[in-house]
Design an enzyme around this catalytic site. Structure first.
Site, PDB file in Angstrom:
ATOM      1  N   GLU A 279       0.880  -0.901   0.293  1.00  0.00           N
ATOM      2  CA  GLU A 279       0.177   0.105   0.279  1.00  0.00           C
ATOM      3  C   GLU A 279       1.010   1.124  -0.260  1.00  0.00           C
ATOM      4  O   GLU A 279       0.444   2.653  -0.592  1.00  0.00           O
ATOM      5  CB  GLU A 279      -0.840   0.209   1.273  1.00  0.00           C
ATOM      6  CG  GLU A 279      -2.307   0.053   1.112  1.00  0.00           C
ATOM      7  CD  GLU A 279      -3.054  -0.022   2.248  1.00  0.00           C
ATOM      8  OE1 GLU A 279      -4.824  -0.424   1.815  1.00  0.00           O
ATOM      9  OE2 GLU A 279      -3.180   0.256   3.119  1.00  0.00           O
ATOM     10  N   HIS A 300       7.086 -26.813  -1.467  1.00  0.00           N
ATOM     11  CA  HIS A 300       6.409 -28.107  -1.837  1.00  0.00           C
ATOM     12  C   HIS A 300       4.829 -27.893  -2.930  1.00  0.00           C
ATOM     13  O   HIS A 300       4.353 -28.684  -2.811  1.00  0.00           O
ATOM     14  CB  HIS A 300       6.817 -29.157  -1.036  1.00  0.00           C
ATOM     15  CG  HIS A 300       7.086 -30.107  -0.428  1.00  0.00           C
ATOM     16  ND1 HIS A 300       7.475 -31.407  -0.864  1.00  0.00           N
ATOM     17  CD2 HIS A 300       8.133 -29.134   0.849  1.00  0.00           C
ATOM     18  CE1 HIS A 300       8.687 -31.559  -0.052  1.00  0.00           C
ATOM     19  NE2 HIS A 300       9.066 -30.305   0.509  1.00  0.00           N
ATOM     20  N   LYS A 414     -13.633   2.104  -3.326  1.00  0.00           N
ATOM     21  CA  LYS A 414     -15.186   1.718  -2.558  1.00  0.00           C
ATOM     22  C   LYS A 414     -16.141   2.588  -3.120  1.00  0.00           C
ATOM     23  O   LYS A 414     -17.329   2.772  -3.275  1.00  0.00           O
ATOM     24  CB  LYS A 414     -14.537   2.798  -1.743  1.00  0.00           C
ATOM     25  CG  LYS A 414     -13.314   1.695  -0.716  1.00  0.00           C
ATOM     26  CD  LYS A 414     -12.587   3.132   0.740  1.00  0.00           C
ATOM     27  CE  LYS A 414     -11.946   2.178   1.200  1.00  0.00           C
ATOM     28  NZ  LYS A 414     -11.356   3.705   2.443  1.00  0.00           N
TER      29      LYS A 414
HETATM   30  O1  PA5 Z   1      -2.699   1.334   5.672  1.00  0.00           O
HETATM   31  C1  PA5 Z   1      -3.671   2.350   5.954  1.00  0.00           C
HETATM   32  O2  PA5 Z   1      -4.378   3.580   5.641  1.00  0.00           O
HETATM   33  C2  PA5 Z   1      -5.354   1.595   5.071  1.00  0.00           C
HETATM   34  O3  PA5 Z   1      -5.194   0.047   4.877  1.00  0.00           O
HETATM   35  C3  PA5 Z   1      -6.665   1.318   6.765  1.00  0.00           C
HETATM   36  O4  PA5 Z   1      -5.914   1.054   7.573  1.00  0.00           O
HETATM   37  C4  PA5 Z   1      -7.470   0.396   6.068  1.00  0.00           C
HETATM   38  O5  PA5 Z   1      -8.037   1.052   5.109  1.00  0.00           O
HETATM   39  C5  PA5 Z   1      -8.581   1.330   7.330  1.00  0.00           C
HETATM   40  O6  PA5 Z   1      -9.150   1.671   7.453  1.00  0.00           O
HETATM   41  P1  PA5 Z   1      -9.546   3.030   8.746  1.00  0.00           P
HETATM   42  O7  PA5 Z   1      -8.588   2.985   9.952  1.00  0.00           O
HETATM   43  O8  PA5 Z   1      -9.708   4.582   8.302  1.00  0.00           O
HETATM   44  O9  PA5 Z   1     -10.561   1.439   8.665  1.00  0.00           O
END
Ligand code: PA5
Length: 427
Positions: A279, A300, A414
């Site tokens: 990410e 394996h 989303k």
């Molecule tokens: O690293 C990040 O910012 C994301 O992976 C969030 O943790 C994830 O999308 C969850 O978001 P939130 O904590 O706003 O629900």
């Protein structure tokens, strides 16, 4: 405590004058908090800035959970659950999934049967829930929260609100408003720390403390890393070494990194690592694709591809030097299984030989190798390791001229969901 990074190639050849200059710029940007995405660099000095009173309050909340309940349900997705899940899995005994308190995760996927069965399971337990969402608006955990909060209200009536803890932004989001309206205890996700960098905040620390693990030691490990990894010593700073080797391999035609371990307890550290790097780095058509394997299991299944398939992979071994429990093979009079040649070898030693054998084989098959070693799996070493990865991830993204702290690509699916389901304001 030291994390060592070993590379199958020549590290000194990577460190050109140009690279040195770039690393100096990145280092300056991180520590003066002027780099791209600087608003989210709060995690850099967070471990050393944690106050005793804050920790005391967190412990009081954890103790209160344990006094009232024998199960804590943590509702969250992505960075809001993977950090604590990784630490709990790494520290828990196999077949005994909890220490002082059982911690169950929900809201990290959407499944009616999972939630139904969870609520049935909870019927015979005393329950507290911790809803974690920095934005307070993420749909998947919000769906799970709706069901579980209803469950708590039906079951505990007016007492339900004392068994619901919310960890969210201080100033915004639907979850914050709900917590204020219903009088739930609120813990804050610092504004300048994003989800995947939040394991040392209340997001990660409350579930770990409630389960009965030593969060002071966990934070101490991170503090040591914070101190040790601050140096601009490019030859010896392991977090810079790891970032530079990754970047070099990426530029040399290896866009996929496999994090390989021989320790099943590290499975969720691998998942946390994948989210952190995937990410943070995967943007603007750039970035290494992070994936993981657990050996020997995957030798394996995926071993064939790694040895012999398309050459685009490099492999990073995550190794633990010492184990606290082990078994040693012994000699049998009847050598029916023909294993007497292994007598005197412990299973940890076997895994080490397996690591060396695999590393040499894959290297000969054209898979460059990195090995990251930690001494042992405990709170302190985990704190050190997770901070090491967080810092290395920031360097890695900055080496690609990418902002490590946003995730614009996650928004598109989303928006489609909101459109398809006609969320007010999106149709
Ligand atoms: O690293 C990040 O910012 C994301 O992976 C969030 O943790 C994830 O999308 C969850 O978001 P939130 O904590 O706003 O629900």
């Amino acid at each position: 405590m030291k994390i060592s990074v070993n590379y199958s190639g020549d590290y000194s050849a990577i460190v050109t004058a140009e690279i040195k200059h770039k690393i100096q710029m990145i280092h300056h940007g991180i520590y003066t908090k002027t780099a791209i995405g600087a608003d989210y660099l709060g995690w850099v000095d967070w471990p050393s800035s944690l106050r005793q009173e804050w920790l005391k309050e967190l412990h009081e909340t954890a103790n209160d959970i344990r006094e009232k309940s024998n199960v804590l349900v943590v509702i969250g997705i992505g960075g809001s659950y993977l950090g604590s899940k990784a630490v709990l899995e790494a520290l828990s005994k196999n077949f005994q999934p909890f220490n002082k308190l059982e911690v169950i995760f929900a809201g990290h996927q959407v499944s009616g049967s999972y939630l139904k069965q969870l609520m049935q399971y909870l019927d015979s337990k005393e329950v507290t829930i911790n809803v974690i969402s920095k934005s307070g608006t993420t749909t998947e955990p919000a769906i799970a929260s709706r069901f579980l909060i209803q469950y708590m209200e039906k079951r505990y009536g007016e007492q339900a609100s004392s068994r619901i803890i919310v960890t969210t932004d201080e100033n915004k989001g639907a979850l914050r408003s709900l917590a204020i309206e219903k009088g739930y205890k609120r813990l804050i996700v610092p504004e300048d720390i994003g989800g995947r960098y939040s394991v040392f905040t209340a997001v990660g620390l409350l579930p770990i403390a409630a389960a009965g693990y030593d969060i002071e030691e966990f934070i101490n490990g991170a503090k040591m890393a914070e101190q040790d990894l601050r140096t601009l010593d490019i030859e010896n700073n392991s977090t810079i070494q790891y970032a530079l080797i990754r970047k070099h391999l990426y530029d040399s035609g290896y866009p996929v990194e496999i994090l390989a371990t021989f320790d099943n307890k590290l499975k969720y550290v691998q998942e946390w690592w994948k989210q952190l790097f995937g990410e943070s780095e995967g943007k603007d058509g750039k970035g290494i694709f992070p994936t993981s394997v657990l050996y020997s299991t995957d030798l394996h299944s995926l071993g064939q591809y790694i040895q012999d398939g398309k050459r685009m992979l490099f492999e990073t071994f995550l190794l633990v030097e010492k184990v606290d429990e082990d078994l040693t093979l012994y000699k049998l009079d009847q050598n029916g299984d023909e294993l007497n040649y292994l007598s005197g070898i412990s299973l940890h030693e076997f895994n080490h030989v397996c690591y060396e054998a695999t590393s040499i084989a894959h290297h000969r098959g054209g898979v460059p190798q990195i090995a990251i070693s930690i001494d042992q799996l405990d709170e302190r070493h985990l704190g050190h390791l997770l901070y090491f990865f967080m810092m290395s991830c920031a360097y890695s993204a900055y080496l690609l001229d990418i902002n490590p702290f946003d995730q614009p690509g996650v928004e598109e699916y989303k928006m489609n969901i909101f459109k398809f389901l006609k969320k007010p304001g999106y149709c």
